[in-house]
Design a protein around this motif. Sequence first.
Motif, PDB file in Angstrom:
ATOM      1  N   ALA A  69      41.852  36.663  39.017  1.00 24.64           N
ATOM      2  CA  ALA A  69      43.542  36.433  38.697  1.00 24.64           C
ATOM      3  C   ALA A  69      43.973  36.943  37.857  1.00 24.64           C
ATOM      4  O   ALA A  69      45.392  36.836  37.075  1.00 24.64           O
ATOM      5  N   ARG A  70      43.609  38.395  37.555  1.00 21.32           N
ATOM      6  CA  ARG A  70      44.645  40.032  36.703  1.00 21.32           C
ATOM      7  C   ARG A  70      44.993  40.485  37.394  1.00 21.32           C
ATOM      8  O   ARG A  70      43.788  40.635  38.584  1.00 21.32           O
ATOM      9  N   GLU A  71      46.086  41.154  37.042  1.00 16.78           N
ATOM     10  CA  GLU A  71      46.261  42.321  37.636  1.00 16.78           C
ATOM     11  C   GLU A  71      45.094  43.498  37.589  1.00 16.78           C
ATOM     12  O   GLU A  71      44.584  43.709  36.827  1.00 16.78           O
ATOM     13  N   ARG A  72      45.561  44.668  38.493  1.00 14.99           N
ATOM     14  CA  ARG A  72      43.952  45.498  38.203  1.00 14.99           C
ATOM     15  C   ARG A  72      44.135  46.383  39.219  1.00 14.99           C
ATOM     16  O   ARG A  72      44.888  46.949  39.746  1.00 14.99           O
ATOM     17  N   SER A  73      43.342  47.983  37.801  1.00 16.84           N
ATOM     18  CA  SER A  73      43.895  49.369  38.884  1.00 16.84           C
ATOM     19  C   SER A  73      43.620  49.305  40.660  1.00 16.84           C
ATOM     20  O   SER A  73      42.409  48.890  41.055  1.00 16.84           O
ATOM     21  N   THR A  74      44.516  49.907  40.876  1.00 14.24           N
ATOM     22  CA  THR A  74      44.043  50.528  42.557  1.00 14.24           C
ATOM     23  C   THR A  74      43.747  51.642  42.672  1.00 14.24           C
ATOM     24  O   THR A  74      43.726  52.166  42.083  1.00 14.24           O
ATOM     25  N   GLY A  75      43.560  51.969  43.763  1.00 14.20           N
ATOM     26  CA  GLY A  75      42.327  53.284  44.056  1.00 14.20           C
ATOM     27  C   GLY A  75      41.173  53.233  44.471  1.00 14.20           C
ATOM     28  O   GLY A  75      40.410  52.440  44.163  1.00 14.20           O
ATOM     29  N   GLU A  76      40.682  54.820  44.819  1.00 16.70           N
ATOM     30  CA  GLU A  76      39.525  54.507  44.251  1.00 16.70           C
ATOM     31  C   GLU A  76      38.208  54.385  43.314  1.00 16.70           C
ATOM     32  O   GLU A  76      38.831  54.543  42.782  1.00 16.70           O
ATOM     33  N   THR A  77      37.133  54.291  43.899  1.00 16.18           N
ATOM     34  CA  THR A  77      36.316  52.987  42.747  1.00 16.18           C
ATOM     35  C   THR A  77      35.062  52.652  43.361  1.00 16.18           C
ATOM     36  O   THR A  77      34.729  53.502  44.224  1.00 16.18           O
ATOM     37  N   TRP A  78      34.244  52.055  42.444  1.00 13.38           N
ATOM     38  CA  TRP A  78      32.861  51.841  43.174  1.00 13.38           C
ATOM     39  C   TRP A  78      32.617  50.050  42.770  1.00 13.38           C
ATOM     40  O   TRP A  78      33.336  49.838  42.187  1.00 13.38           O
ATOM     41  N   TRP A  79      32.023  49.570  43.802  1.00 11.06           N
ATOM     42  CA  TRP A  79      31.454  47.946  43.952  1.00 11.06           C
ATOM     43  C   TRP A  79      30.189  47.837  43.227  1.00 11.06           C
ATOM     44  O   TRP A  79      29.426  48.864  42.420  1.00 11.06           O
ATOM     45  N   ARG A  80      30.612  46.685  42.449  1.00 11.07           N
ATOM     46  CA  ARG A  80      28.932  46.102  42.287  1.00 11.07           C
ATOM     47  C   ARG A  80      28.665  44.727  42.141  1.00 11.07           C
ATOM     48  O   ARG A  80      29.355  44.313  42.567  1.00 11.07           O
ATOM     49  N   ARG A  81      27.431  44.460  42.069  1.00 14.20           N
ATOM     50  CA  ARG A  81      27.602  42.857  41.809  1.00 14.20           C
ATOM     51  C   ARG A  81      27.706  42.027  40.980  1.00 14.20           C
ATOM     52  O   ARG A  81      27.797  40.809  40.820  1.00 14.20           O
TER      53      ARG A  81
END
Length: 116
Positions: A39-51
């Motif tokens: 819904a909102r613009e977010r940062s891009t590039g290398e990161t990590w994901w979570r549930r």
Amino acid sequence: MSESEDADGPPSRVGPIVFADETARQQLLEEGEVVTFRARERSTGETWWRRSRTGPKEGDVIVEEIGECDPRDIEQLEPYGDKSGFQSAREWRHAINALNDGLEPGYLYRVRPINR
């Protein structure tokens, strides 16, 4: 220069991305790529994901912005439907509606695991 780096200094910080929806998580894990609506613009590039917002790290990913999207217009979702994890763009739109408490314009992002 990477997307998360600016010309005047060190790489910028990229916040983790959350995949609360099981369908999107499965797409990422099984197919190695997911297109997700935010819904909102977010940062891009290398990161990590979570549930979940406060959950532990599940894996390293790279986030790339595809562009703005209005999910009320199904034709804007259809080109990416096969990468969303959902059976159809209409099913994906239903999930966007449920997860965001409505259908408002937002952004599409491509997320891929970083193989280390």
